[in-house]
Motif scaffolding. Structure first.
Motif, PDB file in Angstrom:
ATOM      1  N   SER A 152      65.351  45.845  35.868  1.00  0.00           N
ATOM      2  CA  SER A 152      64.167  45.031  36.129  1.00  0.00           C
ATOM      3  C   SER A 152      64.242  44.502  37.552  1.00  0.00           C
ATOM      4  O   SER A 152      64.893  43.495  37.815  1.00  0.00           O
ATOM      5  CB  SER A 152      64.103  43.864  35.134  1.00  0.00           C
ATOM      6  OG  SER A 152      63.040  42.991  35.442  1.00  0.00           O
ATOM      7  N   TYR A 153      63.574  45.184  38.458  1.00  0.00           N
ATOM      8  CA  TYR A 153      63.544  44.732  39.854  1.00  0.00           C
ATOM      9  C   TYR A 153      62.109  44.745  40.358  1.00  0.00           C
ATOM     10  O   TYR A 153      61.422  45.745  40.181  1.00  0.00           O
ATOM     11  CB  TYR A 153      64.429  45.627  40.733  1.00  0.00           C
ATOM     12  CG  TYR A 153      65.892  45.456  40.404  1.00  0.00           C
ATOM     13  CD1 TYR A 153      66.592  44.331  40.832  1.00  0.00           C
ATOM     14  CD2 TYR A 153      66.550  46.393  39.641  1.00  0.00           C
ATOM     15  CE1 TYR A 153      67.927  44.148  40.495  1.00  0.00           C
ATOM     16  CE2 TYR A 153      67.887  46.225  39.294  1.00  0.00           C
ATOM     17  CZ  TYR A 153      68.568  45.098  39.730  1.00  0.00           C
ATOM     18  OH  TYR A 153      69.886  44.916  39.406  1.00  0.00           O
ATOM     19  N   MET A 189      49.166  47.047  25.418  1.00  0.00           N
ATOM     20  CA  MET A 189      48.798  45.660  25.152  1.00  0.00           C
ATOM     21  C   MET A 189      49.941  44.764  25.607  1.00  0.00           C
ATOM     22  O   MET A 189      50.660  44.163  24.804  1.00  0.00           O
ATOM     23  CB  MET A 189      48.474  45.473  23.679  1.00  0.00           C
ATOM     24  CG  MET A 189      47.221  46.205  23.240  1.00  0.00           C
ATOM     25  SD  MET A 189      46.885  45.934  21.499  1.00  0.00           S
ATOM     26  CE  MET A 189      45.417  46.953  21.288  1.00  0.00           C
ATOM     27  N   GLY A 190      50.130  44.688  26.909  1.00  0.00           N
ATOM     28  CA  GLY A 190      51.245  43.962  27.498  1.00  0.00           C
ATOM     29  C   GLY A 190      52.466  44.851  27.605  1.00  0.00           C
ATOM     30  O   GLY A 190      52.685  45.742  26.786  1.00  0.00           O
ATOM     31  N   SER A 191      53.284  44.609  28.624  1.00  0.00           N
ATOM     32  CA  SER A 191      54.464  45.457  28.793  1.00  0.00           C
ATOM     33  C   SER A 191      55.526  45.177  27.731  1.00  0.00           C
ATOM     34  O   SER A 191      56.385  46.023  27.454  1.00  0.00           O
ATOM     35  CB  SER A 191      55.056  45.278  30.196  1.00  0.00           C
ATOM     36  OG  SER A 191      55.396  43.930  30.438  1.00  0.00           O
ATOM     37  N   ASN A 237      58.705  46.075  35.777  1.00  0.00           N
ATOM     38  CA  ASN A 237      58.325  45.660  37.139  1.00  0.00           C
ATOM     39  C   ASN A 237      57.073  44.769  37.182  1.00  0.00           C
ATOM     40  O   ASN A 237      56.090  45.115  37.813  1.00  0.00           O
ATOM     41  CB  ASN A 237      58.099  46.930  37.974  1.00  0.00           C
ATOM     42  CG  ASN A 237      57.830  46.637  39.436  1.00  0.00           C
ATOM     43  OD1 ASN A 237      58.046  45.532  39.925  1.00  0.00           O
ATOM     44  ND2 ASN A 237      57.341  47.636  40.157  1.00  0.00           N
ATOM     45  N   PRO A 238      57.096  43.589  36.521  1.00  0.00           N
ATOM     46  CA  PRO A 238      55.890  42.757  36.541  1.00  0.00           C
ATOM     47  C   PRO A 238      55.816  41.736  37.671  1.00  0.00           C
ATOM     48  O   PRO A 238      54.815  41.027  37.784  1.00  0.00           O
ATOM     49  CB  PRO A 238      55.953  42.047  35.186  1.00  0.00           C
ATOM     50  CG  PRO A 238      57.410  41.882  34.932  1.00  0.00           C
ATOM     51  CD  PRO A 238      58.078  43.099  35.546  1.00  0.00           C
ATOM     52  N   LYS A 255      51.273  38.490  35.396  1.00  0.00           N
ATOM     53  CA  LYS A 255      51.702  37.604  36.471  1.00  0.00           C
ATOM     54  C   LYS A 255      50.861  37.805  37.733  1.00  0.00           C
ATOM     55  O   LYS A 255      50.449  36.847  38.377  1.00  0.00           O
ATOM     56  CB  LYS A 255      53.178  37.828  36.809  1.00  0.00           C
ATOM     57  CG  LYS A 255      54.083  38.077  35.618  1.00  0.00           C
ATOM     58  CD  LYS A 255      54.145  36.917  34.656  1.00  0.00           C
ATOM     59  CE  LYS A 255      55.139  37.216  33.540  1.00  0.00           C
ATOM     60  NZ  LYS A 255      55.204  36.157  32.540  1.00  0.00           N
ATOM     61  N   THR A 256      50.617  39.074  38.064  1.00  0.00           N
ATOM     62  CA  THR A 256      49.926  39.395  39.310  1.00  0.00           C
ATOM     63  C   THR A 256      48.495  38.893  39.329  1.00  0.00           C
ATOM     64  O   THR A 256      47.981  38.484  40.376  1.00  0.00           O
ATOM     65  CB  THR A 256      49.937  40.921  39.528  1.00  0.00           C
ATOM     66  OG1 THR A 256      51.288  41.384  39.492  1.00  0.00           O
ATOM     67  CG2 THR A 256      49.317  41.283  40.861  1.00  0.00           C
TER      68      THR A 256
END
Length: 385
Positions: A173-174, A100-102, A206-207, A237-238
């Motif tokens: 986080s990249y 339910m979301g990262s 990675n979002p 985001k995507t």
């Protein structure tokens, strides 16, 4: 009053939760505040996603409890997406867990692998939730520096000289949040080798790969990465689905099972209709990504103009939905700088310091602002000259 748990003494209310109360108060008082601080997409999911959701809510069983592991079709869609976009093979039955979301995943991973006293390597600057969750589970945060002159990548040689005997987990986080820096394949490999040598669980959040990113990468592309690495991803985001709360974690079966033990005792499966919509989103074609980037690129160019008006500098090669900008020499501290703009120009920008001490001297603009609003902000500054 009943005393709160000691763990609450280790954290503060999330900056945006606190600051947005202030911003909302200004707006309630009639101030025309333009919010450039939050990375919450203002665009809608695709019509196909919305149509799928609408149709799914009438299906048999749609409103019952769902599997903690998500629909089989959702895990398959995630596997297909990773194969197509990253050339990463993941078994949908064992190597993928929908979330339910990262952000939920950050807590679940921490609870699955950290004991009180374990140490966690946390990027500075970086997503504040890494620090907060580490403290909430009783582990010890150890920050590592990210600097502009190293393109916001850790000095692994320097890190290796430290006593890492208590370090259990490392957050990376990249593409990097908040700076938008990307990691090369060589850097990915160095991270994996470092984690393997030091017996550290490496987690890449990675979002942002598909927002203004020309060559999306996953840490799981690196040979042998699954032995020491997990990857979090999100549809927020995507696919403009932030409020839907759809994320995922990928890694080897043993690691995924450990996270599932936590998840299955803390929450339930996602609503059926949301899962069906997520499947539709993951099947989006090339046109979707091109359309999204066209909008964000137009906004970014305007945001560059605004940053220049503020005498800030920035990296035009950075990706993601933010512009990370360096304040000019002689500028006041970041939080003082953004408060001055908030109260004089009715524009809210995030100060870099909320992401760590190395964020001092920087501010962050969100691209989740319509072009006309960015133009209005530009006008407010031009009119003072």
């Amino acid at each position: 009053m009943i005393a709160t748990a000691d763990r609450l003494k280790t954290i503060e209310e999330y900056y945006f939760s606190r600051k947005l109360k202030e911003v909302r108060k200004l707006m309630a008082d009639g101030r025309p505040v333009i919010n450039m601080g939050i990375g919450s997409p203002d665009l809608s999911p695709s019509p196909e996603v919305l149509r799928t959701l609408t149709e799914a809510i009438s299906e048999n069983g749609a409103h019952q409890y769902q599997s903690y592991q998500g629909l089989t079709e959702l895990r398959q869609a995630i596997a297909d997406f990773y194969l197509e976009k990253f050339n990463v093979t993941a078994d949908p039955g064992t190597d993928i867990l929908p979330l339910m979301g990262s952000k939920e995943g950050i807590m679940h991973i921490s609870m699955a692998f950290l004991n009180p006293g374990d140490e966690v390597l946390i990027p500075d600057p970086g997503y504040p939730t890494y620090m907060a969750v580490t403290r909430l589970v009783g582990a010890t945060p150890v920050t590592y520096d990210l600097k502009e002159d190293q393109n916001w990548f850790p000095d692994l040689e320097q890190l290796a000289r430290q006593d890492l005997s208590k370090v259990k987990l490392m957050w990376v986080s990249y593409p990097h949040m908040p700076t938008g820096a990307v990691a090369s394949e060589k850097q990915w490999k160095a991270l994996v080798d470092f984690a393997r040598e030091k017996q550290i669980l490496l987690v890449n959040d990675n979002p942002y790969s598909f927002v203004l990113g020309t060559n999306p990468k996953s840490i799981l592309q690196i040979e042998g990465a699954t032995e020491v690495a997990l990857e979090l991803n999100s549809l927020s985001k995507t696919f403009n689905m932030a409020g839907w709360r759809v994320g995922m974690v990928l890694g080897k079966a043993d690691h995924i099972n450990a996270i599932l033990k936590v998840k299955s005792n803390m929450d339930s499966g996602m609503f059926y209709g949301i899962q069906k919509g997520a499947i539709a989103a993951l099947k989006s074609g090339k046109n979707w990504f091109e359309k999204l980037d066209k909008i964000y690129e137009a906004r970014r160019q305007h945001m560059f103009e605004l940053a220049t008006l503020l005498n800030c500098t920035y990296d035009p090669r950075a990706v993601g939905m933010f512009v990370w900008a360096k304040l000019p020499p002689g500028a006041p501290p970041a939080e003082e700088f953004i408060d001055q703009i908030l109260y004089e120009k009715d524009i809210f920008i995030a100060p870099g310091t909320i992401f760590g001490s190395n964020g001092e001297g920087y501010i962050r603009f969100s691209l989740c602002v319509k072009t006309e609003k960015i133009e209005e902000a530009i006008t407010r500054f031009k009119n003072q000259k």
